[in-house]
Design a protein around this motif. Structure first.
Motif, PDB file in Angstrom:
ATOM      1  N   GLY A   1       1.036  -1.101  -0.116  1.00  0.00           N
ATOM      2  CA  GLY A   1      -0.005  -0.153   0.058  1.00  0.00           C
ATOM      3  C   GLY A   1       0.891   1.223  -0.051  1.00  0.00           C
ATOM      4  N   GLY A   2       2.049   0.897  -0.197  1.00  0.00           N
ATOM      5  CA  GLY A   2       3.118   2.215  -0.181  1.00  0.00           C
ATOM      6  C   GLY A   2       2.989   3.095  -1.502  1.00  0.00           C
ATOM      7  N   THR A   3       3.958   4.242  -1.539  1.00  0.00           N
ATOM      8  CA  THR A   3       3.792   4.892  -2.882  1.00  0.00           C
ATOM      9  C   THR A   3       5.161   5.084  -3.545  1.00  0.00           C
ATOM     10  N   VAL A   4       5.175   5.150  -4.792  1.00  0.00           N
ATOM     11  CA  VAL A   4       6.489   5.333  -5.246  1.00  0.00           C
ATOM     12  C   VAL A   4       6.447   7.015  -6.349  1.00  0.00           C
ATOM     13  N   TRP A   5       7.230   7.704  -6.114  1.00  0.00           N
ATOM     14  CA  TRP A   5       7.272   8.915  -6.925  1.00  0.00           C
ATOM     15  C   TRP A   5       8.346   9.010  -7.958  1.00  0.00           C
ATOM     16  N   ILE A   6       8.179   9.283  -9.102  1.00  0.00           N
ATOM     17  CA  ILE A   6       9.262   9.378 -10.198  1.00  0.00           C
ATOM     18  C   ILE A   6       9.142  10.742 -10.908  1.00  0.00           C
ATOM     19  N   ARG A   7      10.015  11.415 -10.720  1.00  0.00           N
ATOM     20  CA  ARG A   7      10.354  12.877 -10.901  1.00  0.00           C
ATOM     21  C   ARG A   7      11.362  13.177 -12.048  1.00  0.00           C
ATOM     22  N   THR A   8      10.783  13.776 -13.374  1.00  0.00           N
ATOM     23  CA  THR A   8      12.082  13.885 -14.317  1.00  0.00           C
ATOM     24  C   THR A   8      11.973  15.507 -14.444  1.00  0.00           C
ATOM     25  N   GLY A   9      13.263  15.940 -14.640  1.00  0.00           N
ATOM     26  CA  GLY A   9      13.395  17.251 -14.900  1.00  0.00           C
ATOM     27  C   GLY A   9      14.928  17.714 -15.160  1.00  0.00           C
ATOM     28  N   ARG A  10      15.447  18.622 -14.841  1.00  0.00           N
ATOM     29  CA  ARG A  10      16.953  19.155 -15.219  1.00  0.00           C
ATOM     30  C   ARG A  10      17.332  19.741 -13.863  1.00  0.00           C
ATOM     31  N   GLU A  11      18.674  19.575 -13.567  1.00  0.00           N
ATOM     32  CA  GLU A  11      19.372  19.926 -12.243  1.00  0.00           C
ATOM     33  C   GLU A  11      20.914  20.251 -12.887  1.00  0.00           C
ATOM     34  N   ASP A  12      21.280  21.369 -12.624  1.00  0.00           N
ATOM     35  CA  ASP A  12      22.870  21.804 -12.873  1.00  0.00           C
ATOM     36  C   ASP A  12      22.951  21.423 -14.241  1.00  0.00           C
ATOM     37  N   LYS A  13      21.992  21.625 -15.492  1.00  0.00           N
ATOM     38  CA  LYS A  13      22.325  21.540 -16.614  1.00  0.00           C
ATOM     39  C   LYS A  13      22.531  20.067 -17.149  1.00  0.00           C
ATOM     40  N   MET A  14      21.974  19.237 -16.200  1.00  0.00           N
ATOM     41  CA  MET A  14      21.811  17.811 -16.554  1.00  0.00           C
ATOM     42  C   MET A  14      20.396  17.268 -16.266  1.00  0.00           C
ATOM     43  N   ALA A  15      20.156  16.196 -17.057  1.00  0.00           N
ATOM     44  CA  ALA A  15      18.900  15.633 -17.072  1.00  0.00           C
ATOM     45  C   ALA A  15      18.874  14.622 -15.834  1.00  0.00           C
ATOM     46  N   SER A  16      17.649  14.814 -15.086  1.00  0.00           N
ATOM     47  CA  SER A  16      17.642  14.490 -13.596  1.00  0.00           C
ATOM     48  C   SER A  16      16.098  13.335 -13.622  1.00  0.00           C
ATOM     49  N   VAL A  17      16.328  12.141 -13.278  1.00  0.00           N
ATOM     50  CA  VAL A  17      15.259  11.348 -12.854  1.00  0.00           C
ATOM     51  C   VAL A  17      15.467  11.023 -11.348  1.00  0.00           C
ATOM     52  N   GLU A  18      14.383  11.158 -10.554  1.00  0.00           N
ATOM     53  CA  GLU A  18      14.425  10.708  -9.225  1.00  0.00           C
ATOM     54  C   GLU A  18      13.287   9.632  -8.924  1.00  0.00           C
ATOM     55  N   VAL A  19      13.804   8.698  -8.504  1.00  0.00           N
ATOM     56  CA  VAL A  19      12.669   7.566  -8.003  1.00  0.00           C
ATOM     57  C   VAL A  19      12.714   7.532  -6.342  1.00  0.00           C
ATOM     58  N   GLU A  20      11.610   7.811  -5.788  1.00  0.00           N
ATOM     59  CA  GLU A  20      11.691   7.809  -4.260  1.00  0.00           C
ATOM     60  C   GLU A  20      10.277   6.851  -3.858  1.00  0.00           C
ATOM     61  N   ASP A  21      10.592   6.147  -2.908  1.00  0.00           N
ATOM     62  CA  ASP A  21       9.742   5.284  -2.290  1.00  0.00           C
ATOM     63  C   ASP A  21       9.479   5.522  -0.907  1.00  0.00           C
ATOM     64  N   THR A  22       8.412   4.606  -0.324  1.00  0.00           N
ATOM     65  CA  THR A  22       8.011   4.701   1.102  1.00  0.00           C
ATOM     66  C   THR A  22       8.452   3.441   1.917  1.00  0.00           C
ATOM     67  N   GLY A  23       9.597   2.803   1.348  1.00  0.00           N
ATOM     68  CA  GLY A  23       9.734   1.473   1.970  1.00  0.00           C
ATOM     69  C   GLY A  23      10.563   1.352   3.108  1.00  0.00           C
ATOM     70  N   ILE A  24      11.376   0.159   3.261  1.00  0.00           N
ATOM     71  CA  ILE A  24      12.117   0.209   4.561  1.00  0.00           C
ATOM     72  C   ILE A  24      13.328   0.879   4.863  1.00  0.00           C
ATOM     73  N   GLY A  25      13.740   1.557   3.723  1.00  0.00           N
ATOM     74  CA  GLY A  25      15.023   2.407   3.716  1.00  0.00           C
ATOM     75  C   GLY A  25      16.082   1.850   3.996  1.00  0.00           C
ATOM     76  N   ILE A  26      17.460   2.482   4.160  1.00  0.00           N
ATOM     77  CA  ILE A  26      18.781   1.996   4.298  1.00  0.00           C
ATOM     78  C   ILE A  26      19.293   2.593   5.275  1.00  0.00           C
ATOM     79  N   PRO A  27      19.972   2.101   6.182  1.00  0.00           N
ATOM     80  CA  PRO A  27      20.722   2.656   7.180  1.00  0.00           C
ATOM     81  C   PRO A  27      21.886   3.487   6.754  1.00  0.00           C
TER      82      PRO A  27
END
Length: 464
Positions: free
Chosen positions: A376-402
């Motif tokens: 029942g969690g969520t995943v966000w996928i965001r496309t855009g530009r950052e510092d003249k570079m093409a950017s793709v961010e994949v964010e989740d609401t999962g267990i995470g990493i220490p």
């Protein structure tokens, strides 16, 4: 042509030495020739000046013609000897010889009458005794008309001096050449000794002792940059060998588990007669294990080809938004089974890259975002530009990493302890992702917090 550094140095030195020595000797020879002939010229000029001054004095007393006779009858000195190599002659403007030295008169010889001016002129001719003769001519005005004074001195002695110089040079040159050759041979051997020592040190380093290093402190100054570069290369090789050993160890370990499972199921199943349903169950579990092995082997092959640069990227214009849509169509059923919602943000972002490789990157990232997410969690996928570079961010609401494990998740076969009980994986996905992204000239960043989720951001050079 010559592969020996020592031989090249010796040849270049001897060639330069020969040119410089020959040039110096030629310079000295011509300087000596100028000096020797200059002395002869000065001597003749003095004689002519002396004769002219005597005639001027006698002319004032009206004794010019008498003095011309006297000059022709000198009884002593080098001008009184027959063909002594020292001559003088006085000629009228009509070409009549008015006086000549006894050294000419005794042999009934005359000096050639050469063009003359009031300024002294010098020439080298063949004299009466068939020897090279230096001749000076000069015209001086008298009451009876202009008189031409001609003086000649033999060049036998100057030429003898020059000949001696040439012989000395011809003797000294090979001796000096040989001595210098031996000297440069010894010096280059001594100068190149550190290089030989350096080479010996290197030759002792093999794959068995890659932890050894070349001593930089005791190395010659000229070799220190090379020693430093070599030590850096050794460090990289050592790290590469360690990674390879670790990779082989991890791959063997990962493959041992499914093969053990297959062998175990086969042994147990074949241990006694089974019902058809039990056989189907066993074969199904063996098939699942084989599928996992195939996936693992395929990923190992991909890693190996990436390391060996054997994968040829085929760059084309790619819209990352379209790639994300293709990936989501593949992942749609997996997300629906766990009721995970996927949201996309951003517009069209173009790059130039290998479509298959880029698709593999986001298939892994989106797959991990679903796999390690909560039901029942969520995943966000965001496309855009950052510092003249093409950017793709994949964010989740999962267990995470220490936090202490964020630097390790891109290592091969590494899996976060908290994820081992959640799902089955090979630990190669993120390693493949980073290799593909870096091959495209990009980079990947990660942020995570245990229990709250993770965010992976891929930055790639934009397309034209």
């Amino acid at each position: 042509m010559f592969k020996s550094i020592k031989l090249k140095i010796i040849i270049w030195f001897l060639a330069i030495f020969s040119i410089v020595f020959a040039g110096l000797e030629l310079f000295l020879y011509y300087e000596l020739e100028d000096v020797a002939i200059g002395f002869v010229d000065d001597h003749m000029r003095s004689e002519v000046d002396f004769l002219a001054s005597i005639l001027k004095v006698e002319e004032e007393h009206g004794q010019l013609e008498y003095e011309l006779v006297e000059i022709s009858q000198a009884a002593t000195g080098e001008y009184a000897e027959k063909l002594s190599g020292h001559y003088y002659q006085i000629v009228s403007s009509e070409g009549e010889v008015l006086a000549r030295s006894p050294s000419l008169a005794l042999a009934d010889a005359e000096l050639p009458i050469l063009p003359s001016t009031k300024e002294a002129s010098f020439q080298t001719i063949v004299g009466p005794n068939k020897e090279p003769l230096r001749v000076m001519t000069r015209t001086t005005d008298f009451s009876i008309g202009p008189l031409v004074f001609i003086a000649g001195d033999s060049l036998k002695e100057p030429y003898k001096l020059l000949g001696s110089f040439r012989r000395i040079v011809l003797f000294v040159y090979p001796v000096v050449f040989f001595v210098c050759g031996m000297g440069i041979f010894i010096i280059t051997g001594w100068a190149l000794a550190p290089l030989k020592k350096f080479s010996t040190e290197i030759s002792h380093i093999t794959e068995e002792n890659l932890d050894e290093r070349v001593g930089e402190e005791e190395t010659a100054v000229e070799l220190k940059p090379m020693a430093s570069s070599f030590n850096t290369m050794l460090s990289r090789l050592e790290a590469s060998f360690e990674r390879r050993k670790q990779f082989l160890s991890d791959a063997s370990h990962e493959l041992r588990t499914p093969t053990s499972i297959i062998k175990s199921y086969c042994d147990v199943t074949l241990g006694r007669d089974r019902t058809p349903e039990e056989y189907r169950t066993a074969i199904r579990k063996i098939g699942d294990t084989v599928n996992r092995m195939v996936e693992l082997i395929n990923r190992i092959l991909v890693i190996s080809r990436l390391d060996a640069k054997a994968i040829e990227l085929k760059p084309v214009r790619i819209d990352l938004k379209e790639v994300i849509k293709d990936v989501l169509r593949l992942m749609e059923s997996s997300a629906e089974k766990r009721e995970i919602k996927i949201h996309t943000e951003g517009g069209e972002v173009n790059i130039r890259g290998d479509r298959e490789g880029i698709t593999e990157v986001f298939t892994n990232l989106v797959g991990n975002a679903i796999k390690y997410n909560k039901d029942g969690g969520t995943v966000w996928i965001r496309t855009g530009r950052e510092d003249k570079m093409a950017s793709v961010e994949v964010e989740d609401t999962g267990i995470g990493i220490p936090g202490e494990e964020l630097d390790k998740i891109f290592q091969r076969f590494y899996r976060v302890d908290s994820s081992r009980g959640v799902t089955v994986g090979t630990g190669l996905g993120l390693s493949i992702v980073r290799s593909i992204v870096e091959a495209h000239g990009g980079k990947i960043e990660v942020k995570s917090e245990p229990g709250k989720g993770s965010s992976f951001k891929v930055l790639l050079p934009p397309g034209s």
